[in-house]
Design an enzyme around this catalytic site. Structure first.
Site, short mmCIF file in Angstrom:
data_model
loop_
_atom_site.label_atom_id
_atom_site.label_comp_id
_atom_site.label_asym_id
_atom_site.label_seq_id
_atom_site.Cartn_x
_atom_site.Cartn_y
_atom_site.Cartn_z
N TYR A 1 -30.94 -23.03 20.38
CA TYR A 1 -29.61 -23.62 20.36
C TYR A 1 -29.72 -25.04 19.84
O TYR A 1 -30.58 -25.79 20.28
CB TYR A 1 -29.01 -23.62 21.78
CG TYR A 1 -27.66 -24.29 21.90
CD1 TYR A 1 -26.53 -23.74 21.30
CD2 TYR A 1 -27.51 -25.47 22.62
CE1 TYR A 1 -25.28 -24.35 21.41
CE2 TYR A 1 -26.26 -26.08 22.74
CZ TYR A 1 -25.16 -25.52 22.14
OH TYR A 1 -23.92 -26.12 22.25
N LYS B 1 -29.64 -36.28 25.14
CA LYS B 1 -30.02 -36.26 26.56
C LYS B 1 -30.74 -37.53 27.01
O LYS B 1 -30.11 -38.57 27.19
CB LYS B 1 -30.83 -34.99 26.85
CG LYS B 1 -30.00 -33.72 26.52
CD LYS B 1 -30.69 -32.45 26.88
CE LYS B 1 -29.99 -31.21 26.35
NZ LYS B 1 -28.90 -30.68 27.16
N ASP C 1 -35.83 -30.19 16.56
CA ASP C 1 -34.73 -30.53 17.46
C ASP C 1 -35.32 -30.87 18.82
O ASP C 1 -35.65 -29.99 19.62
CB ASP C 1 -33.76 -29.35 17.55
CG ASP C 1 -32.61 -29.64 18.51
OD1 ASP C 1 -32.65 -30.68 19.20
OD2 ASP C 1 -31.68 -28.81 18.57
#
Ligand code: PLP
Length: 444
Positions: free
Chosen positions: A149, A278, A250
């Site tokens: 994702y 994050k 990523d």
């Protein structure tokens, strides 16, 4: 703490009813709705250290950490102090500020990226990195991996991991595209391969390498549950550059979590670009992408690839990110502590599951861990198809068993949990005691 308690959820239920009247599904991000595990989502009133307190006053030991950012624990004094100080100076300027430079310098120093651009979410980071790769190479196609994702930009919602694996019915998401509203023509520019399948990647590059702008990957997957890359797969990823494709790691989930220099440092990777989110914002909305200067200098206003943001480099968000990275930098031993906790947690969970006769396979690396409810040997769940063989009903029963004992695990079989610096001995033993009891309640 570990006895199963009939917690009142009256306040959460009332809030959820109000929320459903004004927000689709009552939540602002799908997994929060608890659809795949059932029950009422807890509305959180406050968080401190390793604990969440919900609107009914029930305290939970938190294994989500806001889905990754809270590596120092909730409401860490250094972060709170930094944000409070920034707040006194104004909340947004729409002009450059010193904190943006400070945070960029920290990232460059820790990761070796040569240039960094800030955005406000992980989604924006990956979306912008892909536009940059297309602008830099003049090519159209990108490659991603099944179950990875990368946020919800259109071209990335193709066989895209957890939120889509645990959809409303708790079934696996469909093949490409995995969301309504993504035109097939657009999804068609995204080529999808299995994770940990180096031959498939080599074959695709040999056949179509010159059309491919970028290969984007999770260097350790968190979004199909934790999947660990094999050395052969990592080597194949690095070969895509022989064809002129841009390699994008990523690190939104793994950045500053698996080591100070992320999964890239831990696994000795050498991507052209990296994306962060994050932890880089310490719990405030920040994303970033960065890497090789010759590529990054294609970004506007230096180069022709446009990307902008009203709140990019926001002073409060920068302050939280700076305080978090400085704390991590000052305590490099923390990574050993987190890994030790996770290793002992994994061992205890394996033992408890075996005692209860519940087949599980646990993947863990650093402070990320997933308990797959299936009988595969530990470490052998290595791709989306293997993760998808898990017994999601058994997972849901275990999740509810934990929640009723005050342990807030990730509410999906296809997610990682996140351990923080605030998780100590008391938390470990409380978790193992509750988990053992919860396993006893799982029908196998
Ligand atoms: N990339 C990865 C690996 C992620 O795990 C996520 C979110 O979980 C994203 C990108 C998207 O980040 P955000 O939710 O901040 O848009």
């Amino acid at each position: 703490m570990t006895t199963s308690q009939p917690h009142s959820t009256a306040q959460s239920e009332a809030l959820f009813a109000r929320a459903r009247a004004v927000t689709p599904g009552g939540v602002n991000s799908p997994v929060r709705a608890f659809r795949s595990v059932g029950g009422v989502p807890r509305f959180i009133a406050s968080a401190q250290g390793a604990y969440l307190t919900d609107a009914d006053g029930t305290r939970y030991l938190d294994y989500i950490g806001s889905w990754g950012p809270m590596i120092l624990g909730h409401n860490h004094p250094a972060v709170r102090e930094a944000v409070t100080q920034a707040l006194a100076g104004g909340t947004s300027f729409g002009a450059p500020n010193e904190r943006e430079v400070d945070l960029a310098e920290l990232i460059v120093g820790l990761t070796g990226a040569e240039r960094v651009r800030f955005v406000s979410s992980g989604t924006e980071a990956t979306m912008s990195a892909l536009r940059l790769a297309r602008g830099y190479t003049g090519r159209k196609y990108i490659v991603k991996f099944r179950g990875n994702y990368h946020g919800h930009a259109d071209g990335l919602l193709v066989e895209a991991g957890s939120g889509l694996m645990t959809n409303a019915e708790g079934e696996l998401g469909a093949a490409a595209p995995s969301s309504a509203g993504v035109p097939e023509e657009y999804a068609g520019l995204t080529l999808v391969l299995d994770y940990n399948a180096p031959e498939a990647l080599d074959a695709l590059m040999a056949a179509r390498g010159e059309e491919i702008a970028a290969v984007i990957f999770e260097p350790v997957v968190g979004n199909a549950g934790v999947l660990i890359p094999t050395p052969d797969f990592l080597a194949a990823l690095h070969r895509v550059r022989d064809f002129g494709a841009v390699l994008i790691a990523d690190e939104v989930m793994t950045g500053f979590r698996l080591s100070l220099s992320g999964a890239t440092g831990l696994l000795s990777l050498d991507p052209d670009l990296r994306c962060w989110g994050k932890i880089v914002g310490g719990g405030l909305p920040v994303g970033a992408y960065g890497g090789r200067a010759d590529i990054m200098d294609f970004v506007s206003p230096q180069g022709p690839v446009y990307q902008a943001g009203t709140l990019s480099g926001n002073p409060l968000a920068m302050a939280a990110g700076i305080a978090t990275l400085r704390e991590l930098k000052a305590n490099p031993d923390l990574y050993r502590q987190l890994d030790d906790y996770a290793t002992r947690l994994a061992a205890g969970l394996r033992e408890a599951a075996a005692r209860a006769g519940v087949p599980v396979s646990i993947n863990h690396i650093g402070s990320m861990l997933t308990v797959f409810f299936q009988g595969a040997p530990d470490g052998s769940v290595r791709d989306y198809a293997a993760a998808a063989r898990s017994d999601t009903a058994a997972f849901a029963a275990w999740f509810q068993g934990l929640l009723s004992r005050g342990i807030y695990w990730a509410p999906s079989q296809f997610e990682s949990i996140f351990i923080s610096a605030a998780h100590g001995e008391a938390e470990l033993s409380a978790t193992l005691e509750a988990a053992a009891q919860a396993f006893e309640g799982v029908e196998s």
